[in-house]
Design a protein around this motif. Structure first.
Motif, PDB file in Angstrom:
ATOM      1  N   ALA A  82       9.867  32.398   3.152  1.00  0.00           N
ATOM      2  CA  ALA A  82      10.981  31.758   3.857  1.00  0.00           C
ATOM      3  C   ALA A  82      10.719  31.742   5.353  1.00  0.00           C
ATOM      4  N   ASN A  83      10.225  32.842   5.879  1.00  0.00           N
ATOM      5  CA  ASN A  83       9.913  32.965   7.301  1.00  0.00           C
ATOM      6  C   ASN A  83       8.871  31.931   7.719  1.00  0.00           C
ATOM      7  N   ALA A  84       7.804  31.798   6.934  1.00  0.00           N
ATOM      8  CA  ALA A  84       6.733  30.860   7.262  1.00  0.00           C
ATOM      9  C   ALA A  84       7.212  29.410   7.173  1.00  0.00           C
ATOM     10  N   ASN A  85       8.065  29.110   6.202  1.00  0.00           N
ATOM     11  CA  ASN A  85       8.532  27.733   6.048  1.00  0.00           C
ATOM     12  C   ASN A  85       9.533  27.339   7.133  1.00  0.00           C
ATOM     13  N   LEU A  86      10.344  28.284   7.586  1.00  0.00           N
ATOM     14  CA  LEU A  86      11.235  27.980   8.707  1.00  0.00           C
ATOM     15  C   LEU A  86      10.410  27.678   9.955  1.00  0.00           C
ATOM     16  N   TYR A  87       9.339  28.426  10.144  1.00  0.00           N
ATOM     17  CA  TYR A  87       8.410  28.162  11.256  1.00  0.00           C
ATOM     18  C   TYR A  87       7.865  26.737  11.147  1.00  0.00           C
ATOM     19  N   ALA A  88       7.391  26.371   9.960  1.00  0.00           N
ATOM     20  CA  ALA A  88       6.784  25.047   9.767  1.00  0.00           C
ATOM     21  C   ALA A  88       7.811  23.942   9.999  1.00  0.00           C
ATOM     22  N   GLY A  89       9.026  24.119   9.462  1.00  0.00           N
ATOM     23  CA  GLY A  89      10.048  23.090   9.614  1.00  0.00           C
ATOM     24  C   GLY A  89      10.448  22.890  11.062  1.00  0.00           C
ATOM     25  N   SER A  90      10.588  23.972  11.809  1.00  0.00           N
ATOM     26  CA  SER A  90      10.982  23.856  13.216  1.00  0.00           C
ATOM     27  C   SER A  90       9.901  23.166  14.037  1.00  0.00           C
ATOM     28  N   ARG A  91       8.638  23.455  13.759  1.00  0.00           N
ATOM     29  CA  ARG A  91       7.541  22.812  14.496  1.00  0.00           C
ATOM     30  C   ARG A  91       7.431  21.334  14.127  1.00  0.00           C
ATOM     31  N   MET A  92       7.677  21.008  12.867  1.00  0.00           N
ATOM     32  CA  MET A  92       7.601  19.615  12.468  1.00  0.00           C
ATOM     33  C   MET A  92       8.717  18.808  13.118  1.00  0.00           C
ATOM     34  N   LEU A  93       9.931  19.368  13.168  1.00  0.00           N
ATOM     35  CA  LEU A  93      11.048  18.677  13.806  1.00  0.00           C
ATOM     36  C   LEU A  93      10.815  18.536  15.307  1.00  0.00           C
ATOM     37  N   HIS A  94      10.227  19.551  15.904  1.00  0.00           N
ATOM     38  CA  HIS A  94       9.894  19.488  17.338  1.00  0.00           C
ATOM     39  C   HIS A  94       8.914  18.357  17.611  1.00  0.00           C
ATOM     40  N   SER A  95       7.918  18.202  16.757  1.00  0.00           N
ATOM     41  CA  SER A  95       6.937  17.135  16.963  1.00  0.00           C
ATOM     42  C   SER A  95       7.572  15.763  16.770  1.00  0.00           C
ATOM     43  N   LEU A  96       8.490  15.635  15.812  1.00  0.00           N
ATOM     44  CA  LEU A  96       9.190  14.365  15.596  1.00  0.00           C
ATOM     45  C   LEU A  96      10.019  13.998  16.825  1.00  0.00           C
ATOM     46  N   ALA A  97      10.725  14.987  17.374  1.00  0.00           N
ATOM     47  CA  ALA A  97      11.539  14.725  18.558  1.00  0.00           C
ATOM     48  C   ALA A  97      10.672  14.377  19.756  1.00  0.00           C
ATOM     49  N   SER A  98       9.540  15.060  19.897  1.00  0.00           N
ATOM     50  CA  SER A  98       8.639  14.794  21.020  1.00  0.00           C
ATOM     51  C   SER A  98       8.092  13.375  20.969  1.00  0.00           C
ATOM     52  N   ASP A  99       7.952  12.817  19.765  1.00  0.00           N
ATOM     53  CA  ASP A  99       7.422  11.465  19.596  1.00  0.00           C
ATOM     54  C   ASP A  99       8.522  10.414  19.471  1.00  0.00           C
ATOM     55  N   GLY A 100       9.796  10.817  19.684  1.00  0.00           N
ATOM     56  CA  GLY A 100      10.889   9.856  19.639  1.00  0.00           C
ATOM     57  C   GLY A 100      11.368   9.505  18.254  1.00  0.00           C
ATOM     58  N   LEU A 101      10.975  10.293  17.243  1.00  0.00           N
ATOM     59  CA  LEU A 101      11.350   9.998  15.860  1.00  0.00           C
ATOM     60  C   LEU A 101      12.489  10.878  15.370  1.00  0.00           C
ATOM     61  N   ALA A 102      13.014  11.720  16.231  1.00  0.00           N
ATOM     62  CA  ALA A 102      14.186  12.549  15.959  1.00  0.00           C
ATOM     63  C   ALA A 102      14.924  12.669  17.292  1.00  0.00           C
ATOM     64  N   PRO A 103      16.175  13.117  17.290  1.00  0.00           N
ATOM     65  CA  PRO A 103      16.901  13.257  18.560  1.00  0.00           C
ATOM     66  C   PRO A 103      16.087  14.032  19.583  1.00  0.00           C
ATOM     67  N   ARG A 104      16.040  13.526  20.802  1.00  0.00           N
ATOM     68  CA  ARG A 104      15.186  14.106  21.836  1.00  0.00           C
ATOM     69  C   ARG A 104      15.510  15.564  22.125  1.00  0.00           C
ATOM     70  N   PHE A 105      16.792  15.952  21.975  1.00  0.00           N
ATOM     71  CA  PHE A 105      17.139  17.338  22.297  1.00  0.00           C
ATOM     72  C   PHE A 105      16.457  18.334  21.366  1.00  0.00           C
ATOM     73  N   ALA A 106      15.965  17.866  20.181  1.00  0.00           N
ATOM     74  CA  ALA A 106      15.272  18.756  19.247  1.00  0.00           C
ATOM     75  C   ALA A 106      13.899  19.164  19.766  1.00  0.00           C
ATOM     76  N   ALA A 107      13.450  18.525  20.854  1.00  0.00           N
ATOM     77  CA  ALA A 107      12.148  18.874  21.427  1.00  0.00           C
ATOM     78  C   ALA A 107      12.255  20.022  22.425  1.00  0.00           C
ATOM     79  N   HIS A 108      13.470  20.504  22.705  1.00  0.00           N
ATOM     80  CA  HIS A 108      13.649  21.560  23.701  1.00  0.00           C
ATOM     81  C   HIS A 108      13.004  22.867  23.237  1.00  0.00           C
TER      82      HIS A 108
END
Length: 452
Positions: free
Chosen positions: A287-313
């Protein structure tokens, strides 16, 4: 890095999911795990080769956007984010169930909240602290599995004074090695592949590694070998020591899991409690490792404009705090579904994860084929066989996906997964395509080059 990937892969897929796979194929499930290891190897090694050359933010999703198209990078990352949320929820439900084994008075929802707080706190720490904790949790799990293999070998081939060695006789004692036919080996792959989910973390962690070229080269080679060894030998010794029909009936009840049955044969007082602790650590680590992976994936999506920009903070320690919060919010729905009382919920959740992760793995292999055809140089190692090996991996994934024709739980997963993919496509066409800035992807590759 290898331990983080192991932490995600060595979870409920082995301790809870193996019983269902045994019920489908009988002792021949050993072949299913061996075949699954080969398929997973093509994915791990192809990711390792690409990530050693491009340790980019967003891992395989960013690579897909660069080598295939921005659309496929978008789909890959959103699909994988859904996978991580579902897996994290399933693992936390398992943790709560293991806690209730000791303290029945604690309701499932309370156990989920307790363990959710633990993994969120770990993920909110610095990347270095997260790596140390995950290494520790995964090490306990790996040592326990290795100890089980050693004890299992002694019991199978030498026995104990009051327990004669059964040898390999139980592998063919009840209906033969493949009591449900050889087609069952193929069908069981739809359960087995859940056990290898998590190897994708090798690509995601590359962007935060101190020396990605060296780390990825080592981690990619060792992770898949360890997983194959652990899964094949663990399941093999379980089936040698416990009748396969008994092992198949383990379900999600830790008190009757195949591993508890084996330890009970040793006559060690409190063996079930020891096993309960180990499987709890296994689930918590995953669970710990998957939460890490999910947060990094969402961060990358936000950084590329594919998710709300505030998720890149990110925090001062470069921790994507918003991505962690949003990925954690998805746990509530998964947890509610898991303890709602609906029969077979865990099996359906496994099938949904398999459905989505097969699509992700297929896109990873397609990205690798495009990567090799461009003749990119500079990778610290190459996957043996190159493109032909990737094509073999794709054929294997298609075979696993084809089990949708015969497995009801995979059909239910498709009923949920296909609409989810269609919604993602509509959102891309309506919103994300206009927001995407190709320069963001190139910036990620520029950062990766500076790391090298």
């Amino acid at each position: 890095m290898a331990m983080i990937a192991m932490g995600s892969a060595l979870g409920t897929g082995l301790f809870l999911g193996s019983g269902e796979a045994i019920g489908i194929a009988g002792p021949a499930v050993i072949i299913s795990f061996a075949l699954g290891s080969l398929i997973a190897a093509t994915i791990a090694l192809s990711m390792g080769e690409m990530a050693s050359r491009h340790p980019v933010r967003g891992g395989f999703g960013t690579l897909a956007a660069h080598y295939l198209s921005p659309f496929w990078g978008y789909i890959t990352r959103w699909l994988y984010w859904i996978v991580t949320v579902c897996v994290t929820g399933a693992e936390l439900v398992a943790c709560a169930a293991y806690l209730a084994y000791w303290v029945p008075a604690i309701p499932i929802w309370a156990g989920i909240l307790i363990f959710a707080a633990v993994i969120i706190a770990i993920n909110l720490s610095s990347v270095g602290s997260f790596g140390i904790v995950e290494f520790f949790l995964s090490s306990i799990k790996v040592i326990a599995v290795f100890a089980f293999i050693l004890v299992g070998a002694v019991l199978v081939f030498f026995g104990l004074p009051d327990a004669p060695a059964p040898g390999l006789s139980r592998l063919t004692a009840d209906g033969g090695f493949a009591p449900n036919g050889w087609a069952a080996v193929w069908i069981a792959l739809s359960v087995v592949m859940f056990s290898f989910g998590g190897i994708e973390l090798l690509s995601i962690t590359a962007a935060e590694a101190k020396d990605p070229a060296r780390s990825i080269r080592t981690a990619a080679r060792t992770t898949i070998v360890r997983l194959a060894f652990f899964y094949v030998f663990c399941i093999g010794f379980v089936l040698c020591l416990v009748p396969w029909r008994t092992a198949a009936g383990s379900g999600e009840d830790v008190a009757t899991s195949p591993f508890v049955m084996v330890f009970d044969q040793l006559g060690i007082p409190g063996a079930a409690h020891i096993t309960n602790l180990l499987v709890l650590i296994a689930a918590l680590s995953a669970a710990n490792a998957n939460l890490y992976a999910g947060s990094r994936m969402l961060h990358s999506l936000a950084s590329d404009g594919l998710a709300p920009r505030f998720a890149a903070h990110t925090t001062a320690h470069r921790v994507p705090v918003v991505g962690i919060a949003l990925s954690s919010a998805g746990l509530l729905g998964a947890a509610l579904l898991a303890f709602s009382g609906v029969g077979g919920v865990f099996g359906y959740m496994m099938s949904l994860v398999v459905f989505a992760v097969i699509l992700v793995w297929a896109l990873i292999l397609c990205t690798y084929i495009a990567f090799r055809r461009r003749g990119i140089s500079g990778a610290t190692f190459r996957m043996p066989g190159g493109v032909p090996t990737a094509i073999v991996g794709l054929i294997g994934l298609v075979a696993v996906f084809a089990t949708i024709a015969v497995r009801p739980s995979m059909q239910v997963a498709a009923m949920v997964g296909v609409p989810a993919v269609l919604v993602a496509v509509v959102l891309y066409v309506a919103v994300a395509r206009r927001r995407m800035d190709p320069a963001d992807i190139e910036e990620a590759f520029a950062e990766a080059e500076s790391m090298r």
